[in-house]
Write a protein that holds these residues in place. Structure first.
Motif, PDB file in Angstrom:
ATOM      1  N   SER A  56       0.807  -1.228   0.000  1.00  0.00           N
ATOM      2  CA  SER A  56       0.000   0.000   0.000  1.00  0.00           C
ATOM      3  C   SER A  56       0.834   1.271   0.000  1.00  0.00           C
ATOM      4  N   SER A  59      -0.295   5.183  -6.538  1.00  0.00           N
ATOM      5  CA  SER A  59      -1.395   4.920  -5.619  1.00  0.00           C
ATOM      6  C   SER A  59      -0.823   4.510  -4.280  1.00  0.00           C
ATOM      7  N   PHE A  60      -1.593   4.711  -3.200  1.00  0.00           N
ATOM      8  CA  PHE A  60      -1.135   4.305  -1.879  1.00  0.00           C
ATOM      9  C   PHE A  60      -2.332   4.074  -0.980  1.00  0.00           C
ATOM     10  N   SER A  61      -2.078   3.506   0.167  1.00  0.00           N
ATOM     11  CA  SER A  61      -3.089   3.247   1.193  1.00  0.00           C
ATOM     12  C   SER A  61      -4.109   2.233   0.694  1.00  0.00           C
ATOM     13  N   THR A  62      -5.340   2.342   1.148  1.00  0.00           N
ATOM     14  CA  THR A  62      -6.354   1.355   0.778  1.00  0.00           C
ATOM     15  C   THR A  62      -6.688   1.404  -0.704  1.00  0.00           C
ATOM     16  N   SER A  63      -6.396   2.510  -1.382  1.00  0.00           N
ATOM     17  CA  SER A  63      -6.612   2.578  -2.830  1.00  0.00           C
ATOM     18  C   SER A  63      -5.703   1.600  -3.558  1.00  0.00           C
ATOM     19  N   MET A  64      -4.620   1.225  -2.921  1.00  0.00           N
ATOM     20  CA  MET A  64      -3.685   0.252  -3.488  1.00  0.00           C
ATOM     21  C   MET A  64      -3.948  -1.150  -2.927  1.00  0.00           C
ATOM     22  N   SER A  65      -4.053  -1.250  -1.608  1.00  0.00           N
ATOM     23  CA  SER A  65      -4.159  -2.573  -0.992  1.00  0.00           C
ATOM     24  C   SER A  65      -5.552  -3.187  -1.139  1.00  0.00           C
ATOM     25  N   THR A 122       0.413 -10.199   5.813  1.00  0.00           N
ATOM     26  CA  THR A 122       0.202 -10.297   4.373  1.00  0.00           C
ATOM     27  C   THR A 122      -0.088 -11.744   3.982  1.00  0.00           C
TER      28      THR A 122
END
Length: 140
Positions: A16, A30-36, A113
């Motif tokens: 993320s 992208s980062f955070s929940t938009s990625m994970s 993970t």
């Protein structure tokens, strides 16, 4: 941020931090929940497809299964034991204290993970056992 009156989060972790995504043919960071979030959705899709192939049914509500899996298959999730979420982009303020990771479940990385290969093996054993028990019940 965390509400102690609500449900704890997160259950699992995925990449993320500044990954690249393609949206409508455009590369974006992208980062955070938009990625994970999409990564985890893809993994759940793989797990459900696997279950459908064996039982013609999806796995259903996953949370009880995830926590059972963690106890019975410690290698199904890689425990993340260093790091924090003290200051994330967009949430840095005086009120945001954040959390540290720790051994076992923590509010930063949840159970850890996922190791999809190990999870698939675990689910296969679990579903085969369930099918066997169902068939024995029908015979008896």
């Amino acid at each position: 941020m965390y509400s102690r009156h609500g449900r704890a989060f997160s259950d699992v972790a995925a990449l993320s931090v500044y990954g690249f995504t393609v949206t409508n043919g455009i590369y974006e960071q992208s980062f955070s929940t938009s990625m994970s979030g999409p990564i985890w959705a893809g993994i759940v899709s793989i797990l459900n497809s696997y279950s459908i192939n064996i039982t013609n049914r999806t796995l259903g509500f996953l949370n009880p299964l995830l926590y059972k899996m963690t106890k019975e298959c410690p290698k199904c999730f890689k425990d993340i034991t260093s790091g924090d979420n003290i200051c994330l982009p967009g949430t840095c303020n005086d009120q945001c204290k954040g959390f540290q990771t720790s051994c076992g479940w923590d509010p930063v990385t949840g159970l850890g993970t996922p190791n999809v290969g190990k999870i698939l093996k675990y689910i296969k054993k679990l579903l085969e056992k369930k099918i066997k028990e169902t068939n024995n019940y029908r015979k008896g």
